[in-house]
Scaffold this motif. Sequence first.
Motif, PDB file in Angstrom:
ATOM      1  N   THR A 140       0.833  -1.202   0.000  1.00 47.46           N
ATOM      2  CA  THR A 140       0.000   0.000   0.000  1.00 47.46           C
ATOM      3  C   THR A 140       0.871   1.257   0.000  1.00 47.46           C
ATOM      4  O   THR A 140       0.635   2.188  -0.787  1.00 47.46           O
ATOM      5  CB  THR A 140      -0.953   0.002   1.213  1.00 47.46           C
ATOM      6  N   VAL A 141       1.864   1.274   0.859  1.00 50.18           N
ATOM      7  CA  VAL A 141       2.766   2.430   0.917  1.00 50.18           C
ATOM      8  C   VAL A 141       3.544   2.563  -0.395  1.00 50.18           C
ATOM      9  O   VAL A 141       3.696   3.676  -0.929  1.00 50.18           O
ATOM     10  CB  VAL A 141       3.710   2.329   2.133  1.00 50.18           C
ATOM     11  N   LEU A 142       4.021   1.460  -0.933  1.00 49.48           N
ATOM     12  CA  LEU A 142       4.744   1.507  -2.204  1.00 49.48           C
ATOM     13  C   LEU A 142       3.867   2.059  -3.339  1.00 49.48           C
ATOM     14  O   LEU A 142       4.360   2.766  -4.218  1.00 49.48           O
ATOM     15  CB  LEU A 142       5.263   0.118  -2.584  1.00 49.48           C
ATOM     16  N   ALA A 143       2.587   1.749  -3.299  1.00 46.42           N
ATOM     17  CA  ALA A 143       1.670   2.208  -4.345  1.00 46.42           C
ATOM     18  C   ALA A 143       1.304   3.683  -4.193  1.00 46.42           C
ATOM     19  O   ALA A 143       1.003   4.349  -5.188  1.00 46.42           O
ATOM     20  CB  ALA A 143       0.399   1.359  -4.338  1.00 46.42           C
ATOM     21  N   LYS A 144       1.323   4.187  -2.972  1.00 50.40           N
ATOM     22  CA  LYS A 144       0.822   5.543  -2.707  1.00 50.40           C
ATOM     23  C   LYS A 144       1.914   6.596  -2.521  1.00 50.40           C
ATOM     24  O   LYS A 144       1.632   7.788  -2.606  1.00 50.40           O
ATOM     25  CB  LYS A 144      -0.052   5.537  -1.440  1.00 50.40           C
ATOM     26  N   PHE A 145       3.148   6.179  -2.205  1.00 50.21           N
ATOM     27  CA  PHE A 145       4.205   7.124  -1.871  1.00 50.21           C
ATOM     28  C   PHE A 145       5.360   7.051  -2.859  1.00 50.21           C
ATOM     29  O   PHE A 145       5.673   5.992  -3.394  1.00 50.21           O
ATOM     30  CB  PHE A 145       4.773   6.818  -0.472  1.00 50.21           C
ATOM     31  N   HIS A 146       6.012   8.189  -3.044  1.00 51.13           N
ATOM     32  CA  HIS A 146       7.289   8.241  -3.744  1.00 51.13           C
ATOM     33  C   HIS A 146       8.381   8.058  -2.688  1.00 51.13           C
ATOM     34  O   HIS A 146       8.144   8.310  -1.496  1.00 51.13           O
ATOM     35  CB  HIS A 146       7.480   9.584  -4.445  1.00 51.13           C
ATOM     36  N   GLU A 187       8.918  10.394   0.489  1.00 55.65           N
ATOM     37  CA  GLU A 187       7.731  11.232   0.696  1.00 55.65           C
ATOM     38  C   GLU A 187       7.207  10.974   2.106  1.00 55.65           C
ATOM     39  O   GLU A 187       7.247   9.850   2.600  1.00 55.65           O
ATOM     40  CB  GLU A 187       6.664  10.871  -0.338  1.00 55.65           C
ATOM     41  N   ARG A 188       6.715  12.045   2.745  1.00 51.03           N
ATOM     42  CA  ARG A 188       6.183  11.917   4.104  1.00 51.03           C
ATOM     43  C   ARG A 188       4.772  12.463   4.189  1.00 51.03           C
ATOM     44  O   ARG A 188       4.446  13.463   3.571  1.00 51.03           O
ATOM     45  CB  ARG A 188       7.075  12.667   5.109  1.00 51.03           C
ATOM     46  N   LEU A 189       3.959  11.774   4.969  1.00 57.75           N
ATOM     47  CA  LEU A 189       2.601  12.221   5.252  1.00 57.75           C
ATOM     48  C   LEU A 189       2.475  12.325   6.763  1.00 57.75           C
ATOM     49  O   LEU A 189       2.588  11.313   7.472  1.00 57.75           O
ATOM     50  CB  LEU A 189       1.572  11.229   4.702  1.00 57.75           C
ATOM     51  N   ASN A 190       2.254  13.516   7.245  1.00 52.95           N
ATOM     52  CA  ASN A 190       2.129  13.723   8.680  1.00 52.95           C
ATOM     53  C   ASN A 190       0.776  13.200   9.153  1.00 52.95           C
ATOM     54  O   ASN A 190      -0.265  13.570   8.612  1.00 52.95           O
ATOM     55  CB  ASN A 190       2.285  15.205   9.020  1.00 52.95           C
ATOM     56  N   LEU A 230       8.162   6.674   2.963  1.00 56.35           N
ATOM     57  CA  LEU A 230       8.686   5.522   2.239  1.00 56.35           C
ATOM     58  C   LEU A 230      10.204   5.607   2.212  1.00 56.35           C
ATOM     59  O   LEU A 230      10.766   6.491   1.562  1.00 56.35           O
ATOM     60  CB  LEU A 230       8.138   5.447   0.816  1.00 56.35           C
ATOM     61  N   VAL A 231      10.828   4.721   2.964  1.00 57.87           N
ATOM     62  CA  VAL A 231      12.287   4.620   2.983  1.00 57.87           C
ATOM     63  C   VAL A 231      12.657   3.145   2.900  1.00 57.87           C
ATOM     64  O   VAL A 231      11.807   2.268   3.062  1.00 57.87           O
ATOM     65  CB  VAL A 231      12.907   5.265   4.245  1.00 57.87           C
ATOM     66  N   TYR A 232      13.926   2.896   2.656  1.00 61.16           N
ATOM     67  CA  TYR A 232      14.389   1.522   2.500  1.00 61.16           C
ATOM     68  C   TYR A 232      15.555   1.271   3.443  1.00 61.16           C
ATOM     69  O   TYR A 232      16.323   2.169   3.759  1.00 61.16           O
ATOM     70  CB  TYR A 232      14.839   1.265   1.060  1.00 61.16           C
ATOM     71  N   ASN A 233      15.678   0.015   3.864  1.00 57.30           N
ATOM     72  CA  ASN A 233      16.776  -0.382   4.737  1.00 57.30           C
ATOM     73  C   ASN A 233      17.489  -1.559   4.086  1.00 57.30           C
ATOM     74  O   ASN A 233      16.892  -2.616   3.884  1.00 57.30           O
ATOM     75  CB  ASN A 233      16.231  -0.761   6.116  1.00 57.30           C
ATOM     76  N   TYR A 234      18.744  -1.369   3.766  1.00 56.07           N
ATOM     77  CA  TYR A 234      19.557  -2.435   3.172  1.00 56.07           C
ATOM     78  C   TYR A 234      20.177  -3.316   4.252  1.00 56.07           C
ATOM     79  O   TYR A 234      20.745  -4.354   3.954  1.00 56.07           O
ATOM     80  CB  TYR A 234      20.666  -1.837   2.300  1.00 56.07           C
ATOM     81  N   VAL A 272      14.635  -3.812   2.584  1.00 52.21           N
ATOM     82  CA  VAL A 272      13.401  -3.855   3.372  1.00 52.21           C
ATOM     83  C   VAL A 272      12.682  -2.514   3.250  1.00 52.21           C
ATOM     84  O   VAL A 272      13.294  -1.448   3.339  1.00 52.21           O
ATOM     85  CB  VAL A 272      13.705  -4.177   4.853  1.00 52.21           C
ATOM     86  N   VAL A 273      11.386  -2.580   3.037  1.00 54.47           N
ATOM     87  CA  VAL A 273      10.544  -1.388   2.937  1.00 54.47           C
ATOM     88  C   VAL A 273      10.133  -0.963   4.344  1.00 54.47           C
ATOM     89  O   VAL A 273       9.538  -1.748   5.084  1.00 54.47           O
ATOM     90  CB  VAL A 273       9.283  -1.675   2.086  1.00 54.47           C
ATOM     91  N   ASP A 274      10.455   0.269   4.706  1.00 54.38           N
ATOM     92  CA  ASP A 274      10.062   0.832   5.997  1.00 54.38           C
ATOM     93  C   ASP A 274       9.187   2.048   5.748  1.00 54.38           C
ATOM     94  O   ASP A 274       9.353   2.751   4.747  1.00 54.38           O
ATOM     95  CB  ASP A 274      11.295   1.242   6.813  1.00 54.38           C
TER      96      ASP A 274
END
Length: 160
Positions: free
Chosen positions: A23-29, A32-35, A45-49, A115-117
């Motif tokens: 859901t986050v991958l589909a809605k966010f770049h 991008e942050r949504l308060n 949407l951030v990633y953790n290697y 990993v998608v965070d």
Amino acid sequence: MKYLPLYLMAMAVIILDQITKWTVLAKFHDFERLNIIPNFFDLTLVYNYGAAFSFLANHSGWQKYFFIVLAFVISGWLANSVRKGEFGKLGNFAAAMIIGGAFGNVIDRFIHGKVVDFILVYYQDWYYPAFNVADSFICVGVALLIIDGIKQAKKAKQAA
């Protein structure tokens, strides 16, 4: 049949984790942050290697395979401990939470290579590293496993 509730718990964690990530991958770049709650909680949407707190994230890519293998090893150990009756009911439940969370993140590593965070908790200049549903279940599962270990130790001491 005996372990069906634990399998279902682990599967529910994996499914919930993957639904929230997709859901986050589909809605966010990226980034991008949504308060949601001012000065406290955002979706991003951030990633953790790497692993927790981006441990080993800045390496050449070998850590992806290391964390996949580690998830399988720990999950195998937990499942075997459940099978051998080493945990109480709380510990069994905790093990299922940890296994589900571990495999939720393993799926990300296979599909995305990272990993998608997306959950960001902060206050003023203090930020807790972004995390996801799988991470939450792993953390709560570890805490419950510790509580179960203390309970089991007390039972063993009383029985002796």
